[in-house]
Write a protein that holds these residues in place. Structure first.
Motif, PDB file in Angstrom:
ATOM      1  N   TYR A  84       0.861  -1.187   0.000  1.00  0.00           N
ATOM      2  CA  TYR A  84       0.000   0.000   0.000  1.00  0.00           C
ATOM      3  C   TYR A  84       0.895   1.233   0.000  1.00  0.00           C
ATOM      4  O   TYR A  84       1.777   1.353   0.853  1.00  0.00           O
ATOM      5  CB  TYR A  84      -0.879   0.048   1.256  1.00  0.00           C
ATOM      6  CG  TYR A  84      -1.971  -0.989   1.305  1.00  0.00           C
ATOM      7  CD1 TYR A  84      -3.084  -0.905   0.464  1.00  0.00           C
ATOM      8  CD2 TYR A  84      -1.921  -2.048   2.205  1.00  0.00           C
ATOM      9  CE1 TYR A  84      -4.097  -1.849   0.520  1.00  0.00           C
ATOM     10  CE2 TYR A  84      -2.934  -2.999   2.270  1.00  0.00           C
ATOM     11  CZ  TYR A  84      -4.014  -2.890   1.420  1.00  0.00           C
ATOM     12  OH  TYR A  84      -5.021  -3.816   1.474  1.00  0.00           O
TER      13      TYR A  84
ATOM     14  N   ILE B  59       1.067   4.662   1.002  1.00  0.00           N
ATOM     15  CA  ILE B  59       0.363   5.636   1.827  1.00  0.00           C
ATOM     16  C   ILE B  59       0.619   7.038   1.242  1.00  0.00           C
ATOM     17  O   ILE B  59      -0.287   7.804   1.008  1.00  0.00           O
ATOM     18  CB  ILE B  59       0.853   5.592   3.299  1.00  0.00           C
ATOM     19  CG1 ILE B  59       0.791   4.163   3.843  1.00  0.00           C
ATOM     20  CG2 ILE B  59       0.069   6.572   4.164  1.00  0.00           C
ATOM     21  CD1 ILE B  59      -0.569   3.579   4.079  1.00  0.00           C
TER      22      ILE B  59
ATOM     23  N   VAL C 270       3.423   0.495   2.931  1.00  0.00           N
ATOM     24  CA  VAL C 270       3.156  -0.609   3.848  1.00  0.00           C
ATOM     25  C   VAL C 270       3.191  -1.910   3.056  1.00  0.00           C
ATOM     26  O   VAL C 270       2.449  -2.052   2.081  1.00  0.00           O
ATOM     27  CB  VAL C 270       1.766  -0.463   4.514  1.00  0.00           C
ATOM     28  CG1 VAL C 270       1.454  -1.680   5.370  1.00  0.00           C
ATOM     29  CG2 VAL C 270       1.703   0.797   5.358  1.00  0.00           C
TER      30      VAL C 270
ATOM     31  N   ALA D  28       1.830  -5.017   3.082  1.00  0.00           N
ATOM     32  CA  ALA D  28       0.764  -5.721   3.805  1.00  0.00           C
ATOM     33  C   ALA D  28       0.975  -7.225   3.763  1.00  0.00           C
ATOM     34  O   ALA D  28       0.788  -7.911   4.769  1.00  0.00           O
ATOM     35  CB  ALA D  28      -0.594  -5.358   3.219  1.00  0.00           C
TER      36      ALA D  28
ATOM     37  N   PRO E  40      -1.632 -11.575  14.494  1.00  0.00           N
ATOM     38  CA  PRO E  40      -2.062 -10.334  15.135  1.00  0.00           C
ATOM     39  C   PRO E  40      -2.778  -9.392  14.177  1.00  0.00           C
ATOM     40  O   PRO E  40      -2.674  -9.542  12.954  1.00  0.00           O
ATOM     41  CB  PRO E  40      -0.749  -9.701  15.607  1.00  0.00           C
ATOM     42  CG  PRO E  40       0.349 -10.589  15.197  1.00  0.00           C
ATOM     43  CD  PRO E  40      -0.188 -11.759  14.471  1.00  0.00           C
ATOM     44  N   SER E  41      -3.507  -8.446  14.734  1.00  0.00           N
ATOM     45  CA  SER E  41      -4.186  -7.441  13.925  1.00  0.00           C
ATOM     46  C   SER E  41      -3.154  -6.674  13.103  1.00  0.00           C
ATOM     47  O   SER E  41      -2.094  -6.315  13.608  1.00  0.00           O
ATOM     48  CB  SER E  41      -4.935  -6.499  14.870  1.00  0.00           C
ATOM     49  OG  SER E  41      -5.791  -5.703  14.127  1.00  0.00           O
ATOM     50  N   GLY E  42      -3.451  -6.475  11.831  1.00  0.00           N
ATOM     51  CA  GLY E  42      -2.527  -5.746  10.960  1.00  0.00           C
ATOM     52  C   GLY E  42      -1.439  -6.610  10.340  1.00  0.00           C
ATOM     53  O   GLY E  42      -0.553  -6.108   9.647  1.00  0.00           O
ATOM     54  N   SER E  43      -1.495  -7.935  10.566  1.00  0.00           N
ATOM     55  CA  SER E  43      -0.417  -8.794  10.049  1.00  0.00           C
ATOM     56  C   SER E  43      -0.593  -9.163   8.580  1.00  0.00           C
ATOM     57  O   SER E  43       0.320  -9.713   7.966  1.00  0.00           O
ATOM     58  CB  SER E  43      -0.299 -10.064  10.899  1.00  0.00           C
ATOM     59  OG  SER E  43      -1.521 -10.759  10.932  1.00  0.00           O
ATOM     60  N   GLY E  44      -1.774  -8.877   8.002  1.00  0.00           N
ATOM     61  CA  GLY E  44      -1.956  -9.133   6.572  1.00  0.00           C
ATOM     62  C   GLY E  44      -2.974 -10.216   6.243  1.00  0.00           C
ATOM     63  O   GLY E  44      -3.105 -10.605   5.083  1.00  0.00           O
ATOM     64  N   LYS E  45      -3.713 -10.681   7.240  1.00  0.00           N
ATOM     65  CA  LYS E  45      -4.676 -11.768   7.021  1.00  0.00           C
ATOM     66  C   LYS E  45      -5.750 -11.379   6.003  1.00  0.00           C
ATOM     67  O   LYS E  45      -6.016 -12.112   5.057  1.00  0.00           O
ATOM     68  CB  LYS E  45      -5.342 -12.163   8.346  1.00  0.00           C
ATOM     69  CG  LYS E  45      -4.369 -12.561   9.436  1.00  0.00           C
ATOM     70  CD  LYS E  45      -5.076 -12.950  10.721  1.00  0.00           C
ATOM     71  CE  LYS E  45      -5.877 -11.838  11.392  1.00  0.00           C
ATOM     72  NZ  LYS E  45      -5.053 -10.712  11.896  1.00  0.00           N
ATOM     73  N   SER E  46      -6.362 -10.222   6.226  1.00  0.00           N
ATOM     74  CA  SER E  46      -7.437  -9.802   5.312  1.00  0.00           C
ATOM     75  C   SER E  46      -6.879  -9.544   3.924  1.00  0.00           C
ATOM     76  O   SER E  46      -7.500  -9.903   2.926  1.00  0.00           O
ATOM     77  CB  SER E  46      -8.124  -8.525   5.785  1.00  0.00           C
ATOM     78  OG  SER E  46      -8.335  -8.561   7.146  1.00  0.00           O
ATOM     79  N   THR E  47      -5.718  -8.930   3.872  1.00  0.00           N
ATOM     80  CA  THR E  47      -5.114  -8.634   2.567  1.00  0.00           C
ATOM     81  C   THR E  47      -4.882  -9.924   1.779  1.00  0.00           C
ATOM     82  O   THR E  47      -5.173  -9.996   0.591  1.00  0.00           O
ATOM     83  CB  THR E  47      -3.794  -7.864   2.752  1.00  0.00           C
ATOM     84  OG1 THR E  47      -4.071  -6.667   3.469  1.00  0.00           O
ATOM     85  CG2 THR E  47      -3.157  -7.513   1.420  1.00  0.00           C
TER      86      THR E  47
ATOM     87  N   LYS F 113      -8.688  -7.683  -4.213  1.00  0.00           N
ATOM     88  CA  LYS F 113      -7.559  -6.772  -4.294  1.00  0.00           C
ATOM     89  C   LYS F 113      -6.515  -7.340  -5.229  1.00  0.00           C
ATOM     90  O   LYS F 113      -6.372  -8.560  -5.341  1.00  0.00           O
ATOM     91  CB  LYS F 113      -6.951  -6.518  -2.905  1.00  0.00           C
ATOM     92  CG  LYS F 113      -7.664  -5.391  -2.213  1.00  0.00           C
ATOM     93  CD  LYS F 113      -7.025  -4.931  -0.947  1.00  0.00           C
ATOM     94  CE  LYS F 113      -7.886  -3.813  -0.362  1.00  0.00           C
ATOM     95  NZ  LYS F 113      -7.720  -3.655   1.066  1.00  0.00           N
TER      96      LYS F 113
HETATM   97  P1  ADP Z   1      -5.165  -8.055   9.319  1.00  0.00           P
HETATM   98  O1  ADP Z   1      -6.312  -8.573   8.493  1.00  0.00           O
HETATM   99  O2  ADP Z   1      -4.225  -9.149   9.726  1.00  0.00           O
HETATM  100  O3  ADP Z   1      -5.599  -7.222  10.471  1.00  0.00           O
HETATM  101  P2  ADP Z   1      -4.663  -6.299   7.074  1.00  0.00           P
HETATM  102  O4  ADP Z   1      -4.486  -7.192   5.890  1.00  0.00           O
HETATM  103  O5  ADP Z   1      -5.983  -5.621   7.250  1.00  0.00           O
HETATM  104  O6  ADP Z   1      -4.265  -7.121   8.373  1.00  0.00           O
HETATM  105  O7  ADP Z   1      -3.546  -5.182   7.046  1.00  0.00           O
HETATM  106  C1  ADP Z   1      -2.164  -5.447   6.807  1.00  0.00           C
HETATM  107  C2  ADP Z   1      -1.415  -4.123   6.853  1.00  0.00           C
HETATM  108  O8  ADP Z   1      -1.822  -3.324   5.753  1.00  0.00           O
HETATM  109  C3  ADP Z   1      -1.672  -3.294   8.098  1.00  0.00           C
HETATM  110  O9  ADP Z   1      -0.479  -2.612   8.390  1.00  0.00           O
HETATM  111  C4  ADP Z   1      -2.755  -2.338   7.650  1.00  0.00           C
HETATM  112  O10 ADP Z   1      -2.727  -1.137   8.413  1.00  0.00           O
HETATM  113  C5  ADP Z   1      -2.369  -2.102   6.211  1.00  0.00           C
HETATM  114  N1  ADP Z   1      -3.525  -1.791   5.351  1.00  0.00           N
HETATM  115  C6  ADP Z   1      -4.621  -2.570   5.144  1.00  0.00           C
HETATM  116  N2  ADP Z   1      -5.468  -2.012   4.279  1.00  0.00           N
HETATM  117  C7  ADP Z   1      -4.881  -0.832   3.919  1.00  0.00           C
HETATM  118  C8  ADP Z   1      -5.262   0.209   3.015  1.00  0.00           C
HETATM  119  N3  ADP Z   1      -6.398   0.154   2.335  1.00  0.00           N
HETATM  120  N4  ADP Z   1      -4.413   1.256   2.884  1.00  0.00           N
HETATM  121  C9  ADP Z   1      -3.254   1.310   3.560  1.00  0.00           C
HETATM  122  N5  ADP Z   1      -2.847   0.365   4.414  1.00  0.00           N
HETATM  123  C10 ADP Z   1      -3.643  -0.699   4.595  1.00  0.00           C
END
Ligand code: ADP
Ligand code: ADP
Length: 227
Positions: free
Chosen positions: A11, A13, A19, A21, A40-47, A56
């Motif tokens: 990403y 920013i 970032v 991800a 952990p939260s923010g580790s990239g699971k959703s991505t 995406k």
């Molecule tokens: P998780 O699902 O494990 O919480 P995410 O996949 O949501 O993790 O996020 C992985 C990293 O990418 C985090 O640092 C998050 O802040 C960043 N991130 C996620 N979506 C975006 C976005 N749309 N723009 C910028 N950074 C993002």
């Protein structure tokens, strides 16, 4: 069935701030089974899940589904083909359910059905019953239902067209213990013939998972995950 080869999503920013991800993820997923994704939260699971489901586009890397690269970064797969793939093969359960407020529970489940209405109705009723939603609740609107009931309606909706892959982000988050385990039983049953990927913070629901992968700082940890 899924093969990821060196998949990275960055990403931007701003000009100086990037970032990573997910970073250089290479892995394979089988065509059926229940796989938990923890970390952990923010580790990239959703991505990771968004990339695998074409929601995406990775910055680089290949994502092969049934031997075809479905990440638009390198292929000719159009947005339209991706949408068709999602509709026919993938199902989604998101943390926010996006139920339609003026429709009943039952109508919400069949809203995107691609079969006859009669067929959709009988399958929807069967799924709702398996998920512990009573018949008296079928005609209620989302605001008349509890968070847990709405969650289960979203799960039934995602399963209605019998997707080959079910992507679920915290599917049991608003469910009490008993309902969470009943839902997991249904998902485990479904995973005998389909692939079910579940992101969760609650490791206890993954005790019967076929595989658990742990993500840390954008990478899959190279060890057996423990819950
Ligand atoms: P998780 O699902 O494990 O919480 P995410 O996949 O949501 O993790 O996020 C992985 C990293 O990418 C985090 O640092 C998050 O802040 C960043 N991130 C996620 N979506 C975006 C976005 N749309 N723009 C910028 N950074 C993002
Ligand atoms: P989770 O609860 O699964 O960890 P998040 O709360 O991290 O999910 O993210 C929720 C949504 O916000 C996602 O769609 C993600 O892409 C987006 N997001 C997460 N981090 C950022 C960020 N730093 N900048 C912009 N969007 C983000």
């Amino acid at each position: 069935m899924f093969h990821l080869d060196d998949v990275t999503l960055i990403y931007d920013i701003d000009k100086t701030n990037k970032v990573y991800a997910i970073k250089n993820i290479t892995t394979t997923f089988p065509d059926h089974g229940l796989i938990g994704i923890i970390g952990p939260s923010g580790s990239g699971k959703s991505t990771l899940m968004y990339c695998m489901s074409t929601l995406k586009k990775p910055t680089c890397g290949e994502i092969l589904y049934q031997e075809k690269d479905i990440a638009i970064s390198y292929t000719n797969m159009s947005k339209k083909d991706q949408e068709q793939l999602r509709k026919s093969k993938f199902g989604f359960v998101f943390q926010r359910h996006f139920l339609i407020s003026y429709m009943s529970a039952l109508e919400n489940v069949i809203v995107a059905a691609n079969c006859s209405k009669g067929e959709a109705m009988s399958r929807a009723k069967e799924l709702l019953q398996k998920l512990g939603i009573k018949q008296s609740e079928f005609s209620k609107k989302p605001h008349q239902l509890s968070g847990g009931q709405r969650q289960r309606i979203a799960i039934a909706r995602a399963m209605l067209h019998e997707p080959s892959v079910l992507f679920a982000d915290e599917p049991t988050a608003s469910l009490d213990h008993t309902t969470a385990f009943a839902t997991m039983d249904l998902l485990l049953e479904y995973a005998k013939k389909h692939l079910v990927l579940i992101i969760t913070h609650d490791g206890s629901i993954l005790k019967d998972a076929d595989q658990i992968i742990e993500i840390w700082d954008g990478s899959i940890l190279d060890r057996e995950a423990t819950i």
